[in-house]
Design a protein around this motif. Structure first.
Motif, short mmCIF file in Angstrom:
data_model
loop_
_atom_site.label_atom_id
_atom_site.label_comp_id
_atom_site.label_asym_id
_atom_site.label_seq_id
_atom_site.Cartn_x
_atom_site.Cartn_y
_atom_site.Cartn_z
N SER A 9 1.44 20.05 8.63
CA SER A 9 1.61 18.75 9.28
C SER A 9 0.31 18.26 9.90
CB SER A 9 2.69 18.85 10.37
OG SER A 9 3.94 19.17 9.81
N ILE A 207 6.09 17.91 10.83
CA ILE A 207 6.62 16.97 9.84
C ILE A 207 7.66 17.70 8.99
CG2 ILE A 207 6.07 15.47 7.87
CD1 ILE A 207 3.31 15.07 9.03
N ALA A 212 10.86 12.28 7.68
CA ALA A 212 9.45 12.47 8.03
C ALA A 212 8.59 12.57 6.78
CB ALA A 212 9.29 13.71 8.90
N LYS A 213 9.11 13.25 5.76
CA LYS A 213 8.35 13.41 4.51
C LYS A 213 8.09 12.06 3.86
CE LYS A 213 10.39 14.67 0.68
NZ LYS A 213 11.07 15.47 -0.38
N CYS A 215 8.13 9.14 5.33
CA CYS A 215 7.25 8.36 6.20
C CYS A 215 5.79 8.68 5.89
CB CYS A 215 7.54 8.64 7.67
SG CYS A 215 9.02 7.82 8.31
#
Length: 238
Positions: A9, A207, A212-213, A215
């Motif tokens: 991340s 992340i 989130a991925k 995004c």
């Protein structure tokens, strides 16, 4: 080890930030005279330093990190076909923002970096599929090389080859850094990119999850479109 401080991340965040600095310089700072004024120059190497150029140099750190993250993603994904389709989807989504950022028009002859990442991933898939069948491997890699040349994707054939190399040398970190750095046209910035890569701790980090991925994927087209609107508002488009 103590120096293994970068999670996946954190590498993603670093790649996004350095890419954003690059694109802000390319789209906005280039139109500000004080930012393009050269304040230092290395004459023997034809290297000039201005605020604009420093931003572009910083931005060159992003691609090696994205390439490394792709090889890590390939090794950990449970569905390689879906991984490739996601790259294709965001390559298509990113095409109009990419074109607008570079030309102010819908059409631009070069393609965005998601296509380069996709071609690199396909090289890796072909290698794992045909590594015991040399003729098939050579034919598939040759075909992908031709596509890379014709598509004119960002970083071109060299970028695709760099991605493939990052995978082949994934267990040999020092040769990976040395050979990878020498492959790109900006060796100093590429060399800096390998420092956080070398400090990768093999942890996913903050992340996580599909939202989130995606995004992270969406940051690429969204930030380009925002920069295009900012340039249109501030300077118009030449």
């Amino acid at each position: 080890m103590k120096y293994k401080i970068f999670s996946g991340s954190m590498l993603k965040l670093l790649a996004c930030i350095t890419m954003l600095i690059d694109h802000v310089s390319h789209v906005l700072l280039i139109h500000i005279p004080v930012c393009t004024e050269v304040f230092f120059e290395i004459e023997n190497y034809h290297i000039q330093f201005s605020i604009y150029m420093i931003g572009r140099y910083i931005g060159r750190i992003a691609f090696p990190i994205y390439a490394f993250l792709l090889t890590e993603g390939f090794q950990h994904t449970h569905n390689k076909k879906k991984y490739a389709l996601n790259l294709l989807l965001f390559a298509l989504i990113s095409e109009i923002p990419w074109n607008l950022e570079h030309t102010g028009k819908i059409y631009y002859e070069n393609q965005n970096v998601f296509f380069t990442l996709l071609l690199g991933l396909l090289c890796i898939i072909c290698y794992e599929t045909y590594k015991n069948h040399k003729i098939n491997l050579l034919a598939s890699l040759s075909g992908l090389s031709i596509i890379a040349l014709l598509a004119k994707a960002d970083y071109g054939l060299r970028g695709m080859a760099f991605l493939f190399l990052m995978y082949l040398l994934r267990k040999q970190k020092i040769p990976q850094a040395i050979i990878g750095t020498s492959m790109l046209s900006y060796p100093v910035a590429a060399g800096l990119a390998f420092l956080p890569i070398y400090c990768y701790n093999h942890k996913r980090g903050f992340i996580q999850g599909k939202f989130a991925k995606y995004c992270f994927y969406a940051f690429y087209p969204v930030h380009m479109f925002v920069l295009y609107l900012m340039k249109l508002k501030l300077y118009g488009y030449d």
